[in-house]
Design a protein around this motif. Structure first.
Motif, short mmCIF file in Angstrom:
data_model
loop_
_atom_site.label_atom_id
_atom_site.label_comp_id
_atom_site.label_asym_id
_atom_site.label_seq_id
_atom_site.Cartn_x
_atom_site.Cartn_y
_atom_site.Cartn_z
N ASN A 213 32.38 55.83 11.52
CA ASN A 213 33.61 55.84 12.21
C ASN A 213 33.82 56.67 13.23
O ASN A 213 34.87 57.61 13.37
N GLU A 231 44.10 48.73 22.96
CA GLU A 231 44.56 48.57 21.73
C GLU A 231 46.09 48.55 21.64
O GLU A 231 46.60 48.50 20.54
N ILE A 232 46.67 49.33 22.79
CA ILE A 232 48.21 49.60 22.55
C ILE A 232 48.89 48.94 23.96
O ILE A 232 48.14 48.43 24.73
N ARG A 297 49.11 55.66 18.20
CA ARG A 297 47.84 56.03 18.63
C ARG A 297 47.72 56.27 20.18
O ARG A 297 48.23 55.47 20.69
N MET B 1 53.01 47.17 11.43
CA MET B 1 52.54 48.24 10.39
C MET B 1 52.77 47.55 9.02
O MET B 1 53.84 47.08 8.94
N TRP B 24 37.11 46.83 10.20
CA TRP B 24 38.13 47.85 10.15
C TRP B 24 37.64 49.41 10.22
O TRP B 24 36.55 49.86 9.93
N HIS B 25 38.68 49.99 10.92
CA HIS B 25 38.19 51.48 11.11
C HIS B 25 39.10 52.55 10.41
O HIS B 25 40.38 52.27 10.26
N SER B 46 42.69 50.73 10.67
CA SER B 46 43.12 49.87 11.76
C SER B 46 42.07 49.01 12.03
O SER B 46 41.09 49.21 12.06
N LYS B 47 42.35 47.91 12.99
CA LYS B 47 41.46 46.83 13.15
C LYS B 47 40.98 46.99 14.38
O LYS B 47 41.28 47.38 15.53
N TYR B 48 39.48 47.06 14.39
CA TYR B 48 38.94 47.04 16.06
C TYR B 48 39.30 45.85 16.61
O TYR B 48 39.45 44.80 16.32
N GLU B 49 39.46 46.26 18.14
CA GLU B 49 39.57 45.31 19.16
C GLU B 49 40.88 44.08 18.96
O GLU B 49 40.74 43.15 19.25
N SER B 50 41.92 44.61 18.12
CA SER B 50 43.15 43.72 18.32
C SER B 50 44.38 44.70 18.32
O SER B 50 44.51 45.79 18.17
N LEU B 51 45.37 44.19 18.83
CA LEU B 51 46.58 44.85 19.43
C LEU B 51 47.40 45.51 18.29
O LEU B 51 48.08 44.62 17.64
N ASP B 52 47.33 46.77 17.87
CA ASP B 52 48.18 47.63 17.01
C ASP B 52 48.34 47.05 15.84
O ASP B 52 49.50 46.64 15.21
N VAL B 54 47.72 47.93 12.04
CA VAL B 54 47.56 49.11 11.33
C VAL B 54 47.99 48.79 9.73
O VAL B 54 49.05 48.14 9.44
#
Lengths: 361, 115, 132
Positions: A213, A231-232, A297, B1, B24-25, B46-52, B54
């Motif tokens: 990670n 991602e935000i 984040r 969330m 998943w991260h 949190s998921k890689y490469e997707s918007l917000d 958690v």
């Protein structure tokens, strides 16, 4: 009879910038095992945020966790509280926040690059990069009044405005910094003491980056596409021109190239902000007390920074949890050291860019 | 969330089903003091490469229960588990004390017990 | 390598980069974060600046001879500690009359040396305030 010896890279060392202690177990110059000790500068900030200060003053406390990423800490906390209070801020305040965030990233990457040059023995380059970094520090002093701790962000917007004379000076200086950075890129790719020495040392492959990670420039140099700015959506990064930079080598040379490319991209983003700054107010008054929980984040210069805030309607918060980027990468660091030569250890450590005041908060 | 409640017995099975290295991260572990005896432990992903996107798994435990360790599935969790032991005083399998605090300093500063 | 010889030759004829001698004073910027100043006649004693300060550098304490102001019903006096202040201007933003009663000036803050015991009187004021 024992085959290994223990050598410390102690908390006081001539090539270390930060107070961290590693104990290497070496067999004939190859490192076999690593034991790490962080926590020399633990100050108990998480407990102070929930007992002594009210929620509108905590933004100034949290900015003093670290000197190099001060703006990212106070921005994350303020964005979390604004989410809990359902508040809207103006587009001009968002653009000014992005401007200072990217200026902070430029000077932090320049510090790491100059420290890498010093470890390679190239002292003249170290002095030159530090001298050019002064241009950025002077811009920050004109904008906010201070060189390191800005106190620029408060709940509802920003504290100072950008006047047209200051904007002109900033654009001129950024042009000078961009020329010099293109010169550094030439040196880092072609000069033998900076490029040939660092190839193939301290590698982290893509599989290991997924397993441990990894975050920040360490992961992007191995090919892993992770960047929180993608991602935000609280700040308009993609409108301003953000592009993710990756390399696929995974060694120290690739990390240097990723940092140089990020500096060029940040200079472009700053110029786009100043040329396209919208009209409006910089501060709106917000009332209420925070209630509920939220996770925020942001992308600090060293990786991903996460805040978890929980409030229950009173002026003093219930829990503030800070997860800093260097803290989450310590298992990856301990894995990279195994199998390398002992003499390369200071150079590998400088390429990670550790920030220990963030880690031991 | 998204918050999902689990218990200490089935947390390892749930994470084994859910966690995929490429999707998943793992961010960190977290603890919140609810009262003098109870603490809430959270696992945040949190998921890689997707918007917000958690996901939080949480469990409420008493002061003397032992939290199972997930280091064999996620090697980077070892450092967050050591911080949980120092700050809250609860036991986690395979993690020792002494990351931040010394023997003569204030112990368990973030737990609900008064010191 | 020849490029560095040419550059070294050109550097012989450039002017030095060191500062002038005798010393010239440094020009202070207008936006310098200096001391907070107070105008007593315009103040309405709402105490919003005291609540907004993150580090507790402003205190209103009851004294025997308070300054004469029709809004000063409880007999309070304004005290300010430049060594605790972080010059963030939260108090100026919270004040209802920001340029008349409270504003930020351009002056340099004083230096605090341990042997001068600069905070002794301040601790007395804090004790008086907490008894209230």
């Amino acid at each position: 009879m024992k085959k290994t010896i223990n050598i410390p890279l102690g908390s006081q060392h001539i090539s270390l910038l930060e107070p961290v202690r590693f104990r290497f177990e070496c067999e004939n110059e190859k490192i076999v095992a690593v034991d790490s000790d962080v926590g020399f500068v633990h100050r108990g900030i998480e407990r102070a945020c929930t007992t002594k200060f009210k929620f509108d003053g905590v933004g100034y406390v949290v900015a003093r966790v670290c000197g190099l990423c001060a703006i990212t800490h106070s921005l994350s906390y303020t964005a979390g509280i604004e989410k809990l209070l359902d508040a809207e801020i103006t587009l001009k305040a968002k653009y000014l926040r992005v401007l200072l965030l990217e200026l902070d990233r430029i000077h932090s990457h320049m510090l790491c690059l100059s420290h890498t040059c010093e470890n390679a023995g190239f002292e003249a380059m170290f002095m030159r990069i530090m001298g050019d970094r002064e241009l950025i520090m002077e811009i920050q002093e004109l904008l906010t009044g201070n060189r390191v701790q800005f106190d620029f962000i408060s709940i509802g917007g920003v504290n100072r405005d950008l006047s047209p004379e200051v904007a002109k000076i900033i654009l001129e200086r950024l042009k000078i910094v961009r020329e010099k950075t293109l010169g550094y890129m030439d040196e880092f790719k072609n000069n033998w003491s900076l490029s040939l020495k660092f190839k193939g040392i301290g590698t982290l492959s893509l599989e290991e980056a997924y397993r441990f990670n990894a975050i920040g420039p360490l992961a992007r140099a191995s090919g892993l596409k992770i960047d929180v700015r993608n991602e935000i959506d609280y700040l308009p990064f993609s409108e301003i021109g953000f592009v993710m930079q990756t390399q696929s080598g995974g060694d120290i040379n690739s990390r240097n190239i990723v940092r140089l490319n990020e500096i060029i991209n940040s200079i472009e983003m700053c110029e786009n902000v100043i040329n396209g700054l919208p009209e409006g107010e910089i501060f709106t008054k917000i009332k209420g007390k925070p209630k509920g929980e939220v996770v925020v984040r942001f992308e600090a210069p060293r990786g991903e920074l996460m805040y978890y805030i929980k409030g229950n309607g009173k002026p003093i918060l219930e829990r503030v949890r800070i997860k800093t980027p260097t803290f989450a990468c310590i298992p990856a660091f301990s894995h990279i050291f195994v199998g390398q030569n002992y003499a390369d250890a200071p150079a590998i450590l400088a390429s990670f860019d550790p920030c220990l005041s963030c880690t031991a908060k | 969330m998204q918050k999902i409640k689990v218990s200490l017995e089935n947390i390892r099975a749930k994470i084994e089903d859910f966690y995929d290295e490429r999707e998943w991260h793992f961010i960190t572990l977290n603890g919140v003091a609810l009262s003098e005896e109870k603490t809430e432990v959270q696992w945040i992903f949190s998921k890689y490469e997707s918007l917000d996107d958690v996901v939080i798994y949480y469990a409420e435990i008493e002061q003397n229960e032992v939290v199972p360790s997930i280091v064999d599935m996620i090697p980077s969790a070892i450092i967050s588990q050591r911080e949980l032991v120092d700050m809250f005083g609860i036991e986690v399998e395979g993690s020792e004390k002494g990351l931040y605090l010394d023997k003569d300093s204030l112990q368990m500063p973030l737990s609900g017990c008064s010191l | 390598m020849f490029a560095s010889f040419v550059k070294a030759f050109k550097n012989l004829f450039k002017e030095p980069q060191t500062i002038d001698y005798p010393a010239t004073p440094i020009v202070k910027d207008e936006g310098y974060r200096g001391l907070i100043e107070y105008g007593q006649e315009e103040c309405i004693y709402c105490l919003k600046c005291e609540k907004a300060c993150p580090s507790g550098a402003i205190l209103f304490v009851p004294v025997e001879n308070p300054p004469k102001n029709e809004k000063n019903k409880k007999g309070l006096k304004y005290h300010y500690n430049p060594h605790l202040c972080i010059y963030c201007t939260e108090c100026v933003r919270a004040c209802p009359k920001p340029d008349e009663a409270l504003w930020q000036s351009n002056k340099k803050p004083p230096i605090g040396i341990k042997d001068d015991k600069v905070n002794e009187e301040w601790f007395e004021l804090e004790r008086l305030k907490s008894k209230d």
